[in-house]
Design an enzyme around this catalytic site. Structure first.
Site, PDB file in Angstrom:
ATOM      1  N   ILE A  38      17.849  -3.327   6.040  1.00 11.02           N
ATOM      2  CA  ILE A  38      17.228  -3.198   7.363  1.00 11.02           C
ATOM      3  C   ILE A  38      17.572  -4.368   8.283  1.00 11.02           C
ATOM      4  CG2 ILE A  38      14.975  -3.181   8.536  1.00 11.02           C
ATOM      5  CD1 ILE A  38      13.954  -1.611   6.032  1.00 11.02           C
ATOM      6  N   ASP A  70       0.614  -6.657   9.549  1.00 11.66           N
ATOM      7  CA  ASP A  70       0.972  -8.078   9.599  1.00 11.66           C
ATOM      8  C   ASP A  70       1.133  -8.643  11.007  1.00 11.66           C
ATOM      9  OD1 ASP A  70       3.571  -7.114  10.367  1.00 11.66           O
ATOM     10  OD2 ASP A  70       4.151  -6.975   8.264  1.00 11.66           O
ATOM     11  N   ARG A 111       0.778  -1.239   0.000  1.00 11.71           N
ATOM     12  CA  ARG A 111       0.000   0.000   0.000  1.00 11.71           C
ATOM     13  C   ARG A 111       0.807   1.285   0.000  1.00 11.71           C
ATOM     14  NH1 ARG A 111      -4.100  -0.085   4.493  1.00 11.71           N
ATOM     15  NH2 ARG A 111      -4.302   2.089   3.973  1.00 11.71           N
ATOM     16  N   CYS A 146     -21.135 -11.833   8.790  1.00 10.04           N
ATOM     17  CA  CYS A 146     -21.014 -11.776  10.251  1.00 10.04           C
ATOM     18  C   CYS A 146     -21.922 -12.844  10.877  1.00 10.04           C
ATOM     19  CB  CYS A 146     -21.410 -10.388  10.742  1.00 10.04           C
ATOM     20  SG  CYS A 146     -21.567 -10.237  12.530  1.00 10.04           S
ATOM     21  N   THR A 178      10.111   2.900   5.734  1.00  8.52           N
ATOM     22  CA  THR A 178       8.980   3.717   5.286  1.00  8.52           C
ATOM     23  C   THR A 178       9.509   4.879   4.459  1.00  8.52           C
ATOM     24  OG1 THR A 178       7.243   5.260   5.984  1.00  8.52           O
ATOM     25  CG2 THR A 178       8.965   4.783   7.595  1.00  8.52           C
ATOM     26  N   SER A 179       8.788   5.177   3.373  1.00  7.73           N
ATOM     27  CA  SER A 179       9.230   6.256   2.489  1.00  7.73           C
ATOM     28  C   SER A 179       8.874   7.630   3.055  1.00  7.73           C
ATOM     29  CB  SER A 179       8.572   6.090   1.120  1.00  7.73           C
ATOM     30  OG  SER A 179       7.161   6.135   1.274  1.00  7.73           O
ATOM     31  N   HIS A 221      -2.720   1.320  10.668  1.00  8.43           N
ATOM     32  CA  HIS A 221      -3.635   0.863   9.613  1.00  8.43           C
ATOM     33  C   HIS A 221      -4.397  -0.389  10.019  1.00  8.43           C
ATOM     34  CE1 HIS A 221      -0.881   3.178   6.639  1.00  8.43           C
ATOM     35  NE2 HIS A 221      -1.898   3.933   7.014  1.00  8.43           N
ATOM     36  N   CYS A 266     -17.086  -6.626  11.645  1.00  4.15           N
ATOM     37  CA  CYS A 266     -18.347  -6.544  10.930  1.00  4.15           C
ATOM     38  C   CYS A 266     -18.685  -5.082  10.672  1.00  4.15           C
ATOM     39  CB  CYS A 266     -19.462  -7.203  11.746  1.00  4.15           C
ATOM     40  SG  CYS A 266     -21.095  -6.934  11.013  1.00  4.15           S
ATOM     41  N   GLN A 306       2.913   1.069  10.229  1.00  8.25           N
ATOM     42  CA  GLN A 306       1.998   1.186   9.092  1.00  8.25           C
ATOM     43  C   GLN A 306       1.604  -0.201   8.607  1.00  8.25           C
ATOM     44  OE1 GLN A 306       5.099   3.756   7.012  1.00  8.25           O
ATOM     45  NE2 GLN A 306       3.218   4.654   6.224  1.00  8.25           N
TER      46      GLN A 306
END
Ligand code: ZN
Length: 240
Positions: free
Chosen positions: A228, A94, A24, A144, A185-186, A111, A119, A91
């Site tokens: 990283i 996971d 994303r 749901c 992260t950019s 996020h 639901c 962000q």
């Protein structure tokens, strides 16, 4: 002496070693493929059952729940275990910081999380694992269990607002921390970019660990371009 608060803002780059691609970000998979982006855009997801069926198939095939934390996630958790006050602002959806051993209460998921479902009718929450088991069992768009409403991942889709409570806490941490490490992260999208700016405005030592240049590199005390998986453990050992 009280140890200084370290804030770690993590983006997609911290999880690529765990086999999770950048979905994303500004150049992420979803942004480059309008059809894929629809699967994670609230308006399309709610408005079209076929989009939902494709989205459930995609979640099943992506196998995100099977990803394991890597050396960078573990290094953050180790710093916390060493007694340094650490807060993670991520962000990513996971859940790998927590799997690496970071206490969940010290991780703010900007996020949301792909490990849960919510639901859209009654707000009931559940585990993604259980929802995917229903898809495996033949439900193409599992509703749901409580109200029959549309289930979605507990992530912030495109077109949805960030949780103002989570965002408020993230801002407080950015203001209070003495070291702010932006990793993978950019820093080109909100709220990540804003958080780095707030931290720097409030006197934090800003460290950027990212392969590509970011708009905040010139405000950073240190910019690290190395991978990283090796650079972050080394940096954090220095802080511990
Ligand atoms: Zn419901």
């Amino acid at each position: 002496m009280k140890k200084p608060l370290v804030a770690v803002l993590s983006g997609a780059g911290i999880s690529t070693d765990s086999g999770i691609p950048d979905y994303r970000g500004p150049n992420g998979l979803w942004r480059r493929d309008p059809e894929a982006e629809k699967l994670v855009t609230y308006e399309y997801y709610m408005g079209d059952p076929e989009i939902r069926r494709r989205a459930w198939r995609m979640r099943r095939e992506a196998g995100t729940l099977h990803a394991r934390p890597n050396a960078a996630h573990r290094a953050v958790a180790e710093l916390e275990r060493a007694g340094v006050p650490v807060r993670v602002l991520t962000q990513n959806v996971d859940g790998l910081h927590q799997l690496a051993g970071m206490p969940a209460r010290k991780v703010l998921e900007l996020h949301g999380t792909a490990r849960g479902v919510v639901c859209t009718g009654c707000g009931a929450r559940g585990a993604m694992e259980d929802a995917l088991a229903r898809v495996d069992a033949g439900e193409e768009d599992p509703p749901c269990g409580a109200c029959g409403g549309v289930l979605k991942p507990a992530t912030v889709m495109f077109g949805e607002r960030l949780d103002p409570v989570v965002l408020g806490e993230a801002l407080s941490i950015a203001k209070a921390c003495e070291v702010f490490v932006a990793v993978g992260t950019s820093l080109q999208v909100q709220p990540a970019a804003g958080l780095a700016g707030v931290a720097a405005d409030h006197g934090a030592r800003l460290v950027v660990v990212n392969a590509e240049p970011t708009p905040y590199d010139d405000r950073a005390a240190e910019v690290i371009r190395e991978p990283i998986g090796t650079a972050l453990p080394e940096l954090l050992r220095g802080l511990g």
